[in-house]
Design a protein around this motif. Structure first.
Motif, PDB file in Angstrom:
ATOM      1  N   VAL A  72       0.855  -1.190   0.000  1.00 39.97           N
ATOM      2  CA  VAL A  72       0.000   0.000   0.000  1.00 39.97           C
ATOM      3  C   VAL A  72       0.889   1.239   0.000  1.00 39.97           C
ATOM      4  O   VAL A  72       2.003   1.237   0.535  1.00 39.97           O
ATOM      5  CB  VAL A  72      -0.951   0.014   1.218  1.00 39.97           C
ATOM      6  N   TYR A  73       0.389   2.292  -0.584  1.00 48.51           N
ATOM      7  CA  TYR A  73       1.122   3.554  -0.674  1.00 48.51           C
ATOM      8  C   TYR A  73       0.113   4.697  -0.521  1.00 48.51           C
ATOM      9  O   TYR A  73      -1.090   4.530  -0.781  1.00 48.51           O
ATOM     10  CB  TYR A  73       1.847   3.664  -2.014  1.00 48.51           C
ATOM     11  N   GLY A  74       0.593   5.835  -0.127  1.00 47.96           N
ATOM     12  CA  GLY A  74      -0.318   6.964   0.057  1.00 47.96           C
ATOM     13  C   GLY A  74       0.406   8.201   0.546  1.00 47.96           C
ATOM     14  O   GLY A  74       1.632   8.323   0.472  1.00 47.96           O
ATOM     15  N   GLY A  75      -0.367   9.129   1.074  1.00 50.73           N
ATOM     16  CA  GLY A  75       0.171  10.388   1.592  1.00 50.73           C
ATOM     17  C   GLY A  75      -0.671  10.879   2.750  1.00 50.73           C
ATOM     18  O   GLY A  75      -1.773  10.363   3.003  1.00 50.73           O
ATOM     19  N   PHE A  76      -0.158  11.882   3.439  1.00 54.65           N
ATOM     20  CA  PHE A  76      -0.877  12.414   4.601  1.00 54.65           C
ATOM     21  C   PHE A  76      -0.481  13.857   4.845  1.00 54.65           C
ATOM     22  O   PHE A  76       0.561  14.333   4.381  1.00 54.65           O
ATOM     23  CB  PHE A  76      -0.603  11.573   5.849  1.00 54.65           C
ATOM     24  N   ALA A  77      -1.322  14.524   5.595  1.00 52.63           N
ATOM     25  CA  ALA A  77      -1.053  15.872   6.119  1.00 52.63           C
ATOM     26  C   ALA A  77      -1.271  15.805   7.617  1.00 52.63           C
ATOM     27  O   ALA A  77      -2.369  15.445   8.077  1.00 52.63           O
ATOM     28  CB  ALA A  77      -1.964  16.903   5.474  1.00 52.63           C
ATOM     29  N   ARG A  78      -0.223  16.144   8.374  1.00 54.76           N
ATOM     30  CA  ARG A  78      -0.306  16.131   9.838  1.00 54.76           C
ATOM     31  C   ARG A  78      -0.278  17.573  10.326  1.00 54.76           C
ATOM     32  O   ARG A  78       0.650  18.319  10.043  1.00 54.76           O
ATOM     33  CB  ARG A  78       0.839  15.322  10.439  1.00 54.76           C
ATOM     34  N   ILE A  79      -1.315  17.952  11.067  1.00 56.54           N
ATOM     35  CA  ILE A  79      -1.489  19.330  11.537  1.00 56.54           C
ATOM     36  C   ILE A  79      -1.210  19.373  13.030  1.00 56.54           C
ATOM     37  O   ILE A  79      -1.716  18.542  13.798  1.00 56.54           O
ATOM     38  CB  ILE A  79      -2.913  19.834  11.234  1.00 56.54           C
ATOM     39  N   VAL A  80      -0.409  20.353  13.452  1.00 58.18           N
ATOM     40  CA  VAL A  80      -0.032  20.509  14.858  1.00 58.18           C
ATOM     41  C   VAL A  80      -1.093  21.345  15.562  1.00 58.18           C
ATOM     42  O   VAL A  80      -1.304  22.518  15.233  1.00 58.18           O
ATOM     43  CB  VAL A  80       1.352  21.168  14.983  1.00 58.18           C
ATOM     44  N   LEU A  81      -1.784  20.741  16.529  1.00 54.74           N
ATOM     45  CA  LEU A  81      -2.747  21.460  17.354  1.00 54.74           C
ATOM     46  C   LEU A  81      -2.079  22.033  18.597  1.00 54.74           C
ATOM     47  O   LEU A  81      -2.427  23.125  19.058  1.00 54.74           O
ATOM     48  CB  LEU A  81      -3.903  20.541  17.745  1.00 54.74           C
ATOM     49  N   SER A  82      -1.134  21.312  19.156  1.00 59.05           N
ATOM     50  CA  SER A  82      -0.341  21.735  20.315  1.00 59.05           C
ATOM     51  C   SER A  82       0.934  20.903  20.292  1.00 59.05           C
ATOM     52  O   SER A  82       1.036  19.936  19.529  1.00 59.05           O
ATOM     53  CB  SER A  82      -1.123  21.521  21.620  1.00 59.05           C
ATOM     54  N   PRO A  83       1.940  21.258  21.127  1.00 56.64           N
ATOM     55  CA  PRO A  83       3.171  20.453  21.123  1.00 56.64           C
ATOM     56  C   PRO A  83       2.953  18.981  21.430  1.00 56.64           C
ATOM     57  O   PRO A  83       3.755  18.141  21.034  1.00 56.64           O
ATOM     58  CB  PRO A  83       4.022  21.129  22.196  1.00 56.64           C
ATOM     59  N   GLN A  84       1.863  18.626  22.148  1.00 52.24           N
ATOM     60  CA  GLN A  84       1.611  17.242  22.511  1.00 52.24           C
ATOM     61  C   GLN A  84       0.446  16.614  21.748  1.00 52.24           C
ATOM     62  O   GLN A  84       0.111  15.459  21.982  1.00 52.24           O
ATOM     63  CB  GLN A  84       1.323  17.125  24.019  1.00 52.24           C
TER      64      GLN A  84
END
Length: 328
Positions: free
Chosen positions: A157-169
């Motif tokens: 499987v292959y793909g992509g993502f976007a990870r958004i920072v809401l807070s440092p933790q």
């Protein structure tokens, strides 16, 4: 002179006095006159000019003002006890005793008494943490179904993502992936007397998860994730090789699941590249579509009608993935 007449002596004495008078006057003018006694109408005697003591060197470098003299003293200078104090000398003395400039103190690393207004709001040398990461994934995924006649192989499987920072933790991730699972069907798996051989199952998956994280070192962290996902699977049309030569049309299904993941991030290049390793398990809680239903199929000759059973529902899905992401 005893023979001179007596009337001539007074005459000689007068001539002598007259002749000596200019010399006496010149001598009197050249000699200093005795100081006259001061009167009530006369002002105080002018004191001798004296240079005041040189003020101590101030903390901030300043150009020292010239020493005042009696002739150059300003009109508002104070004269007392034989010395002259000018405003410039007083100002220089007060400057030496005044507190040091705050701007100059900020350059001193040993000072720790800065006020709240002197503390910078942010460190220009420290790069702020990125608010979003874009990445690509590559891994191995599997589907499991509790049925002896259907065997699903693991798929790339292959793909992509976007990870958004809401807070440092805490972060959130939007991901998409695709893969193709090979299916091996046993004899008579779908209908008696027919052999369909192998087939495939194409999948397209979307997910949304929340990711709490824990820092291990300055360059690595551990994170977990949970959320929701939706997967669409499609089984292309297949033909049987047995009697009757059956043809099954394409069928599809939608899978709703809850993923549980654990992952490890490693900073590879400061501010440029992050590597991740993750493992995921998905619990299926809703499966629907024509893939799981039965149907009737007529052979190519049109003389034989067969009942085709549906595919079994999946028990779970899992995958192991590697990813690379770029902070923005």
């Amino acid at each position: 002179m005893s023979d001179a007449p007596r009337w001539s002596r007074p005459l000689l004495t007068g001539l002598a006095v007259i002749g000596l008078s200019p010399v006496a006057n010149a001598t009197a003018e050249s000699s200093p006159a005795a100081p006259a006694a001061p009167t009530s109408s006369d002002s105080a005697p002018e004191p001798k000019a004296s240079t005041p003591p040189e003020p101590p060197e101030p903390a901030t470098q300043a150009t020292p003002s010239p020493a005042p003299t009696a002739s150059s003293a300003p009109a508002n200078s104070t004269v007392s006890a034989g010395k002259t104090e000018t405003p410039s000398a007083t100002l220089a003395t007060e400057t030496a005793d005044a507190p040091r400039d705050t701007a100059a103190d900020n350059d001193d690393p040993d000072r720790n008494d800065l006020g709240p207004s002197d503390i910078p709001l942010w460190d220009p040398d420290k790069k702020p943490e990125a608010k979003i990461e874009l990445g690509a994934t590559l891994g191995v995924a599997g589907l499991a179904a509790d049925h002896a006649d259907f065997e699903y192989s693991e798929a790339l499987v292959y793909g992509g993502f976007a990870r958004i920072v809401l807070s440092p933790q805490l972060k959130t991730r939007l991901a998409v992936s695709a893969g193709s699972f090979d299916i091996t069907l046993a004899s008579n798996a779908l209908t008696p007397g027919s052999q369909f051989g192998s087939s495939s199952l194409e999948s397209l998956r979307f997910s949304y998860t929340l990711e709490p994280s824990w820092s291990l070192t300055e360059r690595s962290r551990l994170w977990g994730a949970s959320g929701a996902s939706w997967t669409r699977v499609v089984n292309p049309a297949i033909d049987s090789s047995g009697a009757g030569a059956l043809r099954l049309e394409s069928r599809n299904a939608s899978l709703f699941s809850t993923p549980f993941s654990i992952g490890f991030d490693q900073l590879l290049l400061d501010g440029w590249l992050v590597g991740s390793l993750s493992a995921k398990y998905e619990w299926m809680w809703d499966q629907r579509g024509s893939l799981f239903g039965s149907s009737s199929v007529v052979d190519r000759s049109g003389s034989l009608n067969r009942d085709i059973i549906g595919f079994p529902e999946f028990d779970l899905a899992y995958d192991i993935q590697l990813s690379l992401s770029v902070p923005l």
